[in-house]
Design an enzyme around this catalytic site. Structure first.
Site, mmCIF file in Angstrom:
data_model
loop_
_atom_site.group_PDB
_atom_site.id
_atom_site.type_symbol
_atom_site.label_atom_id
_atom_site.label_comp_id
_atom_site.label_asym_id
_atom_site.label_seq_id
_atom_site.Cartn_x
_atom_site.Cartn_y
_atom_site.Cartn_z
ATOM 1 N N LYS A 29 0.853 -1.191 0.000
ATOM 2 C CA LYS A 29 0.000 0.000 0.000
ATOM 3 C C LYS A 29 0.886 1.237 0.000
ATOM 4 O O LYS A 29 1.738 1.401 0.875
ATOM 5 C CB LYS A 29 -0.900 -0.004 1.230
ATOM 6 C CG LYS A 29 -1.725 1.271 1.418
ATOM 7 C CD LYS A 29 -2.467 1.258 2.752
ATOM 8 C CE LYS A 29 -3.118 2.608 3.043
ATOM 9 N NZ LYS A 29 -3.769 2.640 4.372
ATOM 10 N N LYS B 160 -9.730 13.210 8.306
ATOM 11 C CA LYS B 160 -9.217 12.769 9.597
ATOM 12 C C LYS B 160 -9.154 13.950 10.573
ATOM 13 O O LYS B 160 -9.068 15.106 10.150
ATOM 14 C CB LYS B 160 -7.801 12.197 9.439
ATOM 15 C CG LYS B 160 -7.716 10.879 8.708
ATOM 16 C CD LYS B 160 -6.268 10.446 8.587
ATOM 17 C CE LYS B 160 -6.160 9.106 7.874
ATOM 18 N NZ LYS B 160 -6.646 7.997 8.705
ATOM 19 N N ASP C 174 1.654 6.324 5.814
ATOM 20 C CA ASP C 174 0.671 5.410 5.229
ATOM 21 C C ASP C 174 1.201 4.686 3.990
ATOM 22 O O ASP C 174 0.490 3.888 3.387
ATOM 23 C CB ASP C 174 -0.616 6.162 4.894
ATOM 24 C CG ASP C 174 -1.853 5.296 5.053
ATOM 25 O OD1 ASP C 174 -1.786 4.276 5.746
ATOM 26 O OD2 ASP C 174 -2.905 5.650 4.469
ATOM 27 N N ASP D 73 -11.967 7.448 3.938
ATOM 28 C CA ASP D 73 -10.755 7.199 4.708
ATOM 29 C C ASP D 73 -10.406 5.719 4.745
ATOM 30 O O ASP D 73 -9.363 5.344 5.282
ATOM 31 C CB ASP D 73 -10.907 7.749 6.134
ATOM 32 C CG ASP D 73 -9.581 7.812 6.875
ATOM 33 O OD1 ASP D 73 -8.527 7.869 6.205
ATOM 34 O OD2 ASP D 73 -9.590 7.781 8.123
ATOM 35 N N GLU E 278 -9.398 4.050 2.268
ATOM 36 C CA GLU E 278 -8.897 4.086 0.882
ATOM 37 C C GLU E 278 -7.849 3.030 0.591
ATOM 38 O O GLU E 278 -7.660 2.638 -0.564
ATOM 39 C CB GLU E 278 -8.334 5.484 0.579
ATOM 40 C CG GLU E 278 -6.883 5.723 0.991
ATOM 41 C CD GLU E 278 -6.625 5.584 2.479
ATOM 42 O OE1 GLU E 278 -5.513 5.178 2.857
ATOM 43 O OE2 GLU E 278 -7.532 5.890 3.278
ATOM 44 N N ARG F 280 -7.685 -0.139 1.156
ATOM 45 C CA ARG F 280 -8.244 -1.365 0.569
ATOM 46 C C ARG F 280 -8.683 -1.149 -0.879
ATOM 47 O O ARG F 280 -8.746 -2.100 -1.664
ATOM 48 C CB ARG F 280 -9.399 -1.868 1.438
ATOM 49 C CG ARG F 280 -10.556 -0.938 1.553
ATOM 50 C CD ARG F 280 -11.439 -1.220 2.768
ATOM 51 N NE ARG F 280 -10.800 -0.771 4.002
ATOM 52 C CZ ARG F 280 -11.318 -0.955 5.212
ATOM 53 N NH1 ARG F 280 -12.476 -1.591 5.337
ATOM 54 N NH2 ARG F 280 -10.685 -0.512 6.280
#
Length: 507
Positions: A251, A263, A274, A333, A335, A337
């Protein structure tokens, strides 16, 4: 940082010229007659040194010892966990006096795994981030000599650990960089640089290519930002073309604002982390380039930003994934996946023996496992067991969580084939169940590293996990294949014997 391995006893270690001599002392230390043995034995007897892991005694200009500074460190029973803890406690000693060359010596017999643990911990403890600092002091320690009584028994583990440490550092470096210094385009540049090393190829796709592939879920996440997405494909060719590869999917959300489902502002800066799943894939390929194991590996990175704007995807929007399945985006949020599902579909084209995705996916996993173990989900027991074994060996552990079909009930949607979230209960599991819908019969595992990829607070920064786990798994997977006999070549058909000329026999 450079590591070397050398045969050393305490008596010979005392003659090594260096800025810092580290002596690792385990329980039951048996002293010799040399100066260092006398120093260690005396310190233990006086109670100034405890062999409990993490206990440290600094010394300065010890008579008959060539090193300017000596640090005695307890490592408990000498097992890898104790060695790691003991070396990690040396962080202060590694920065004091800015040593450039250090010698790390074991005061007694040592296992190969303990040597690997020492290398990993020393690399981690001495790492310094400098990329975006104007007046930062770079890491002073440039070379470390690791001394053991018998190098032959630990040489393989040592070389593997050095390569893994290099990969971990690459992952940490890019995990730590701010979002404006680690864009999808810059991650693609790192991948292309890796492809300059033997047996690695790289292919980078932009918005046009991704659109042509039909990656509607991935594109939906990226549509709210000005930064162009990148889909990165790395290939390591270490075995015959006929050998099915293992595919790693990372990811790569280089910054996650949450999108329209914004967020909270507090600690949002940490959402630069992330993309640590993507960084771990890059780190693994760095280690593969150095180790050159006999295995084929594909690395896929779906990299983009998740930002709010007038173009951003909205809660309630329905998108079509590369697989053809439609998704109702109830929370923008969630996102990660969405970018992973298209990458998982793409992974199937390689006809892999296994697919492993790595993602900072859910806060729920942090609640479940904290920062100690990564969450593991798997459709295949053998794959799960291999990953757990690798994690324990690499001291980069994971813990398997369930994938019961009942957990997917919350993903039902009235307006699409599925929703992208399933509510708060069992959030890490429902996220894994979402991803499972995009993996057919291929053995698949999902590593949720939301709790282990970085640390917050005063120690804020990327950890480089789970590079160690993944490389250890790949090395284990390569070992039986390397040991397997080559398929027998079909025997060539025997030629008929050539007739010899003969003189007719008289009747």
């Amino acid at each position: 940082m450079n590591f070397d391995l050398k045969t050393l006893t305490l008596s010979t270690a005392a003659t090594e010229k260096c800025d810092l001599l580290i002596v690792l002392v385990a329980d039951g230390f048996t002293p010799g007659s040399d100066a260092l043995s006398t120093l260690v034995a005396g310190a233990i007897k006086a109670g100034d040194l405890q062999t409990k892991a993490g206990k440290v005694l600094p010394c300065y200009q010890v008579p008959t010892v060539a090193a300017r500074r000596v640090v005695l460190a307890g490592v408990g029973n000498g097992q890898p966990a104790g060695v790691r803890q003991g070396v990690q406690a040396l962080a202060g000693a590694l920065s004091a006096g800015a040593p450039k060359r250090a010698v790390l010596c074991f005061a007694g017999p040592v296992q190969a795994a303990a040597v690997a643990a020492a290398v990993a911990a020393l690399s981690q403890a001495s790492y310094v981030y400098t990329a975006t600092k104007s007046k930062a002091e770079a890491r002073s320690l440039q070379r470390v000599l690791v001394g053991v009584a018998d190098t032959a028994t630990v040489a393989d583990a040592f070389h593997q650990s050095v390569a893994i440490a290099t990969g971990v550092e690459l992952a940490r470096e890019w995990g730590n960089r701010p979002g404006n210094h680690a864009t999808p385009t810059l991650l693609a540049h790192v991948a292309k640089d890796l492809a300059k090393q033997p047996n690695i190829d790289c292919k980078v796709m932009g918005p046009a290519e991704v659109s042509k592939l039909g990656m509607g879920a991935f594109m939906a996440v990226a549509q709210g930002t000005h930064e162009e997405l990148r889909f990165i494909e790395l290939r390591y060719h270490g075995a015959a073309k006929s050998q099915a590869p293992i595919v790693l999917v990372g990811k790569g959300i280089t910054f996650d604002s949450g999108g329209i489902s914004l967020k909270p502002g507090a600690e949002m800066d940490e959402m630069k982390f992330d993309m640590c799943g993507a960084a771990s894939v890059l780190g693994v390929f760095q280690a593969l380039a150095e180790l050159q194991p006999e295995i084929n590996v594909v690395g896929l990175i779906a990299a983009c930003e998740n930002m709010p704007s007038g173009r951003a995807v909205k809660p309630g929007d329905v998108v079509t994934s590369m697989s053809g399945q439609t998704i109702e985006i109830l929370n923008t949020d969630a996102e990660g996946r969405l970018v992973l599902c298209d990458a998982l579909t793409y992974a199937a084209r390689f006809k892999p023996s296994a697919i492993i995705d790595i993602a900072t996916l859910t806060g729920a996993c942090v609640i479940a496992l904290g920062g100690v173990r990564s969450g593991l989900f798997a459709t295949d027991d053998a794959l799960a067991s291999a990953l757990q074994t690798a994690g324990e060996a690499a001291q980069d552990p994971c813990w398997r969580l369930p994938l019961d079909d009942d957990y997917a009930e919350g993903l039902k949607s009235n307006f699409a084939d599925m929703a992208n979230v399933g509510g708060r209960p069992a959030g890490s599991i429902t996220a894994a169940k979402f991803l499972q819908k995009f993996v057919d019969g291929t053995p698949w595992a999902h590593l949720d590293i939301a709790g282990t990829a970085w640390k917050s607070g005063a120690a804020k920064g990327s950890t480089g996990r789970p590079v160690g786990l993944l490389v250890q798994y790949l090395l284990q997977a390569a070992a039986p294949q390397a040991a397997a006999p080559a398929p027998a070549k079909p025997a060539k058909p025997a030629r008929a014997p050539r007739a010899k000329a003969s003189t007719p026999r008289a009747a």
